[in-house]
Design a protein around this motif. Sequence first.
Motif, short mmCIF file in Angstrom:
data_model
loop_
_atom_site.label_atom_id
_atom_site.label_comp_id
_atom_site.label_asym_id
_atom_site.label_seq_id
_atom_site.Cartn_x
_atom_site.Cartn_y
_atom_site.Cartn_z
N PRO A 25 0.79 -1.24 0.00
CA PRO A 25 0.00 0.00 0.00
C PRO A 25 0.82 1.28 0.00
O PRO A 25 0.30 2.34 -0.36
CB PRO A 25 -0.83 -0.12 1.28
CG PRO A 25 -0.05 -1.05 2.16
CD PRO A 25 0.57 -2.04 1.21
N LEU A 26 2.09 1.21 0.35
CA LEU A 26 2.90 2.43 0.39
C LEU A 26 3.13 3.01 -1.00
O LEU A 26 3.25 4.23 -1.15
CB LEU A 26 4.25 2.14 1.07
CG LEU A 26 4.18 1.80 2.56
CD1 LEU A 26 5.58 1.58 3.12
CD2 LEU A 26 3.48 2.91 3.34
N PHE A 27 3.17 2.16 -2.02
CA PHE A 27 3.31 2.68 -3.39
C PHE A 27 2.09 3.52 -3.77
O PHE A 27 2.21 4.60 -4.35
CB PHE A 27 3.49 1.53 -4.38
CG PHE A 27 4.85 0.91 -4.37
CD1 PHE A 27 5.93 1.55 -4.95
CD2 PHE A 27 5.06 -0.31 -3.76
CE1 PHE A 27 7.21 0.98 -4.94
CE2 PHE A 27 6.32 -0.90 -3.75
CZ PHE A 27 7.40 -0.25 -4.33
N THR A 28 0.91 3.02 -3.43
CA THR A 28 -0.32 3.75 -3.73
C THR A 28 -0.40 5.04 -2.93
O THR A 28 -0.79 6.10 -3.45
CB THR A 28 -1.55 2.88 -3.43
OG1 THR A 28 -1.47 1.68 -4.22
CG2 THR A 28 -2.84 3.61 -3.78
N GLN A 29 -0.01 4.98 -1.67
CA GLN A 29 -0.04 6.17 -0.82
C GLN A 29 0.88 7.26 -1.36
O GLN A 29 0.54 8.45 -1.32
CB GLN A 29 0.35 5.79 0.61
CG GLN A 29 -0.69 4.95 1.33
CD GLN A 29 -0.21 4.47 2.68
OE1 GLN A 29 0.73 5.02 3.26
NE2 GLN A 29 -0.84 3.42 3.20
#
Length: 248
Positions: free
Chosen positions: A166-170
């Motif tokens: 999820p950090l890539f999307t964030q």
Amino acid sequence: MVTDMPEKQKRSKSSGSLVTKVSVSLRQAIASGQYGPGDRLPSEIQMTETHGVSRTVVREAVTALRCDGLVEVRQGAGIFVLKTAKDGSAGKIDKARLSSDLEVLEIRTPLEIEAAGLAALRRSPSQEEAIFECHAKVLDCLENNQSIREADLALHFAIAAATNNPLFTQFLELHGPAAIPQSRFVSKQQEVDQTAYRRLIHREHETIIVAISDRDEQAAKLAMQEHLRGSQLRYRDMMRDLRGIAAN
């Protein structure tokens, strides 16, 4: 499997129509003077309540305005209206903002290269399908002579989601809209060049998603590298144009 497709398409179209509805509402509020240059728009939570939509829809609608140069998002402060030209179009390119966008793109490039490689290794069948659907939306915009900005960013989000980290999307939620050069700086008077440029982007995207579909990690990373480094070169060309420096 086949019977699930109509419902999925229905949800996708519904989400897209809600984004358009909120985006149009905000544009009208800015155009009418309800929110003038320097004014802060309602918070995400307030807009979700006002329009009866999710925060994701609100963020995508704001992204569309941000890519048009109508608003800017100041972390921790809110969403603010920018100055616009008298004809209602985005004002002159801000040299400082262009430099800032290039800085974001330089940071974004290695992250998205890694994201493409991870997506090739980790993507699920449904995530692969989502990536292809986003790519098809870009082509649909091309065929209808529409801006590809929202579809472009949605495709990058779909690839980030396929990493299952999820950090890539964030990161993209915070910085992605600042690094879509074709969406803000291509002259409307040069329609032929604009169409050719959009088709170039579409071909670059296609190379990326085919590699992801083939689960070819190295090819996916290389294709994303060429795509985003090409974007950096395009940004630098615009910076030279702003300063009156002729290309060699």
